[in-house]
Design an enzyme around this catalytic site. Structure first.
Site, PDB file in Angstrom:
ATOM      1  N   ASN A 202       0.831  -1.196   0.000  1.00 22.96           N
ATOM      2  CA  ASN A 202       0.000   0.000   0.000  1.00 22.96           C
ATOM      3  C   ASN A 202       0.870   1.252   0.000  1.00 22.96           C
ATOM      4  OD1 ASN A 202      -2.676   1.513   0.565  1.00 22.96           O
ATOM      5  ND2 ASN A 202      -1.307   2.254   2.149  1.00 22.96           N
ATOM      6  N   GLU A 203       0.872   1.978  -1.128  1.00 21.14           N
ATOM      7  CA  GLU A 203       1.419   3.332  -1.289  1.00 21.14           C
ATOM      8  C   GLU A 203       2.938   3.440  -1.212  1.00 21.14           C
ATOM      9  OE1 GLU A 203      -2.524   5.936  -0.114  1.00 21.14           O
ATOM     10  OE2 GLU A 203      -0.768   6.089   1.194  1.00 21.14           O
ATOM     11  N   ASN A 204       3.654   2.323  -1.141  1.00 25.39           N
ATOM     12  CA  ASN A 204       5.107   2.436  -1.017  1.00 25.39           C
ATOM     13  C   ASN A 204       5.785   2.809  -2.327  1.00 25.39           C
ATOM     14  OD1 ASN A 204       4.731   1.775   1.641  1.00 25.39           O
ATOM     15  ND2 ASN A 204       5.397  -0.339   1.424  1.00 25.39           N
TER      16      ASN A 204
ATOM     17  N   SER B  11      -0.363  -0.645  -4.762  1.00 22.67           N
ATOM     18  CA  SER B  11      -1.441   0.294  -5.045  1.00 22.67           C
ATOM     19  C   SER B  11      -1.145   1.586  -4.302  1.00 22.67           C
ATOM     20  CB  SER B  11      -2.794  -0.277  -4.593  1.00 22.67           C
ATOM     21  OG  SER B  11      -3.855   0.501  -5.084  1.00 22.67           O
TER      22      SER B  11
END
Length: 819
Positions: A428-430, A474
């Site tokens: 997530n978002e990395n 994502s």
């Protein structure tokens, strides 16, 4: 036959550090619940205050910064077996396990299980079993010192340990750093051999389903001299395979004819087939071990085809493209060992009742319990599973890579039997964080997780679960040559609207798939009053601010209201308007993106649920109250949706049909004045094929010379209604609200009926103002003069007209008791 003995009681808990905290008595021993955690045991005896109330969170921080010890005793419950294993399904997180004073193993990962051979050590009554937990902060500091510092969105060290990241606090959650035996523990005794791992891959070709079972065996010394047999049964069919003494792996295929396909509930039924894998000893005519699951036959694919808009991101189930009607899921309790199968079931039934068909398990939480996935299988909810990395740079040195691989392998195998699982997501978002959040200077070439997302994890999925797609993260655009949050490709997270702009910003683009977007609102008043003792309540009172974890959260709430409303005059108005604004913001986005299907193929709202009482983006608050957003999702995610769209100043009507049948219906379009008078009318027909969108251009007589401060547009078709107000609420000439109310008490509920005498914009019944336990069955509704709305209320023991009127609120006018 393998025999299991759960170790549920009696267990004790005590502090296990060099200095006893001042909050505890020296040598204090507490009864421990296993599975459970330290916090829940201390809460049970009143040793710590409830962290969900007021600012108690700050008073219990010491619990997560010290060591703890669990003790019980073992006895020889299984005579006549060659091997006894001590099996922990989950240890949170840094534990040393000893039997009779001898260490048998240690853990450093909350997200995997552990098995240790303790044969011969439980031959007498009262053999002590001790589990000592070190605090996660100290262990994280050791890793950080070894591998070097890495950037992180929060000042907590969650990216150095394989532990639920959100237990260290998030912008919706408290800092409650847990420790304990959080999943079941048992003794397993067995002889000859056992099924160490079973990997079922399910495929479908026409009406023929194939189960490809790959099994790994563990044998005792005796078992290495024996020929064994593997038998698989499903759908009335069975197949067997003989295994030589030196064979520890096996593969067996079983075909089932005329299978019924498993579908998400939005597309069909959810048949599942009981599948049994047996390990047999033919010479002794015995069953050594068994494995069983209910498997579903279906195919899943991810369409990323390039087109004139960029490249698609469309989930296909059984070849059918799906507009994913999704919600993001966080752990339902900051103490996850408290989440029961019944609670999972309730939350997921609530999701389905809101017409949700996809649940994304976010990467800062946990791989959920089997009960979660079983419920999704049965309810027809698609599952998008993040691997557990979120919002930070993760080192790829030290103890972490081995733990990440072991964790990934175990959980891929554990979850792959579930037909509901349709996508593995790397993080997530990395990827976005590395590109846009100023990580690069601080990293200065150091590892940050790229090797996990582009090598280790896809390799594990390809090896163990090749029938499901893997996506690197994502947001992710599908290529290192593109910005990771490029809305023309892959998955997109949209947070600029909430953080810096108005929700009208959603209308400026058509992403291919919106995997995160959201808008905050406070929880129900009953939740606030239970968890915050500030009186009088104010949006910025100390307790309210403590239960607002987002950076400048209240400022963003205020800035979100400003384009639409005047400043709220009191707490009740602020509460009503912020909850309403949340529902309107989400509606703006979803209506726009659904109207642009198939270019946009999904929206996943942040978020479905909360883990404690807090102002957040959730549709269901921390006490389980349904916010107005929840009911809005029911409308937005229904198969059929009417919505107005604008393009270059022109107004159009979109009829969205995600159903499997065409939608042909007459539509009445009206321009209506603020006093309820119809000033123009037009009737036409919408014709939307299955899984398509039909657009109707409004004729000039409905739009020309419109006074946008005094008129609005209404569309009605098949009991559905769409509204379009072109002016901000503060600029619209609303009449003072006037309405009548009746209250009818019935056997099991109460019916509140509102009859409008004027336009009532966004009328809400706040049921918890009737009683903290009360609930209603609907959210906001706009009524024209003469129209009625009925609200069914449960949990209200003292019905009355005056209470009902006080619980009602709409945009126009003062609170109803003054109307």
């Amino acid at each position: 036959m393998l025999v299991a003995h759960p170790l549920t009681h009696p267990w004790t808990l005590r502090h296990d550090g060099p200095v006893t905290p001042s909050q505890l008595e020296e040598g204090a021993v507490f009864a421990a619940q296993v599975p459970g955690c330290v916090h829940s045991d201390l809460l049970a005896v009143g040793a710590i205050p409830d962290p969900f109330l007021d600012r108690n969170e700050t008073e219990i921080g010491w619990v997560g910064r010290t060591g703890w010890r669990y003790d019980t005793t073992l006895s020889d419950a299984f005579e006549g077996h060659e091997r006894t294993d001590l099996v922990f399904e989950g240890l949170d997180t840094f534990a040393r396990v000893s039997v009779a004073g001898r260490q048998v193993g240690e853990s450093q990962n909350m997200h995997r299980g552990y098995r240790w051979d303790i044969s011969g050590q439980v031959g007498a009554e009262g053999v002590p079993l001790t589990v000592r937990f070190a605090d996660a902060y100290s262990e994280a500091d050791k890793v950080r010192e070894e591998v070097g510092a890495r950037p992180n969105v929060y000042p907590e060290p969650f990216n150095y340990v394989r532990k639920m990241a959100s237990s260290f606090g998030w912008d919706w959650g408290p800092t409650v750093v847990t420790a304990g035996i959080w999943r079941p523990v048992r003794l397993e005794s067995w002889s000859t051999a056992r099924l160490a791992q079973v990997r079922p891959q399910v495929t479908v070709d026409g009406s023929t389903g194939t189960v490809r079972v790959q099994a790994d065996l563990e044998r005792t010394a005796t078992g290495r001299s024996r020929s064994l047999r593997l038998r698989v049964s499903a759908g009335g069919q069975s197949a067997t395979l003989d295994l030589s003494p030196e064979q520890d792996t096996a593969e067996l295929r079983l075909q089932v004819q005329d299978v019924e396909l498993w579908w998400p509930h939005s597309l069909g039924a959810q048949p599942r087939y009981e599948t049994l894998v047996e390990l047999l000893d033919p010479a002794a005519d015995t069953v050594l071990d068994t494995w069983s699951r209910r498997l579903g036959f279906r195919t899943v694919a991810l369409d990323t085809t390039a087109d004139e808009h960029g490249s698609a991101f469309t989930i296909k189930v059984n070849g059918v493209p799906v507009f994913a009607r999704g919600v993001n899921w966080i752990p339902d309790d900051v103490l996850p060992s408290r989440i029961t199968p019944e609670r999972y079931r309730l939350r997921l039934e609530q999701a389905k009742a809101a017409n949700v068909d996809l649940v994304r398990i976010w990467g800062g939480g946990i791989y959920e319990d089997r009960a979660f996935y079983d419920a999704c299988d049965e309810l027809g909810l698609l599952v998008w599973q993040d691997f557990l990395f979120a919002c930070a740079a993760y080192p790829e040195e030290g103890p972490l890579p081995a733990e990440v691989e072991a964790e990934a392998r175990e959980n891929v195998v554990r979850l792959m039997p579930h037909p509901s699982l349709v996508l593995w997501n790397g993080n997530n978002e990395n990827l976005w964080g590395f590109e846009d959040w100023d990580w690069k200077p601080e990293l200065d070439g150091a590892t940050w997780g790229r090797g996990y997302y582009f090598d280790l994890l896809p390799r594990v999925v390809a090896e163990l679960d090749p029938s499901r797609p893997y996506w690197a993260g994502s947001p992710w655009s599908g290529s290192t040559n593109l910005h990771p949050n490029d809305s023309r490709h892959g998955t997109t997270h949209l947070w600029e609207a909430w953080n810096r702009r108005d929700y009208a910003d959603y209308l400026t683009d058509v992403p291919r798939f919106v995997a995160e977007f959201g808008w905050q609102a406070p929880p129900a008043l009953a939740t606030i009053e239970r968890s915050v003792s500030d009186r009088p309540l104010a949006s910025d009172s100390p307790g309210m601010l403590h239960h607002q974890k987002a950076e400048d959260g209240n400022g963003k709430l205020a800035r979100g209201l400003a384009p639409h409303f005047a400043d709220p005059a009191d707490f009740d108005t602020w509460h009503y308007l912020t909850q309403l604004n949340q529902a309107r913001a989400i509606a703006t986005g979803i209506e726009h993106w659904r109207a642009n299907w198939p270019r946009c193929a999904g929206s996943i709202v942040w978020q479905l649920n909360d883990c404690w009482p807090v102002t957040s983006w959730a549709a269901i608050d921390g006490d389980g109250h349904l916010k107005p957003l929840y009911f809005e999702l029911q409308r937005l995610y229904a198969d059929r949706l009417l919505t107005f769209t604008t393009d270059g100043g022109r107004i159009r009507l979109a009829a969205v049909n995600q159903g499997a049948r065409p939608w042909n219906a007459p539509v009445e379009l009206r321009r209506v004045a603020a006093d309820g008078t119809t000033t123009a009318r037009f009737t036409t027909t919408v014709e939307a094929a299955e899984r398509s969108v039909a657009h109707v251009e409004l004729p000039s007589e409905l739009t020309c010379d419109a006074d946008r401060a005094k008129e609005f547009w209404v569309a009605d078709a098949d009991g559905l209604r769409a509204l379009h107000f072109a002016a901000a609420d503060r600029d619209f000439a609303y009449p003072q609200a006037e309405f009548d109310v009746t209250v009818d008490t019935r056997e099991h509920d109460t019916l509140i009926t509102v009859t409008a005498r004027t336009l009532l914009r966004d009328l809400l019944l706040r049921a918890d103002r009737l009683d903290p336990a009360a609930a209603t069955d609907r959210g906001r509704i706009t009524l024209l003069p003469g129209e009625q709305a009925a609200f069914t209320v449960t949990g209200w023991d003292s019905p009355g007209i005056h209470a009902a009127r006080r619980a009602l609120r709409c945009v126009n006018g003062l609170s109803p008791e003054h109307a």
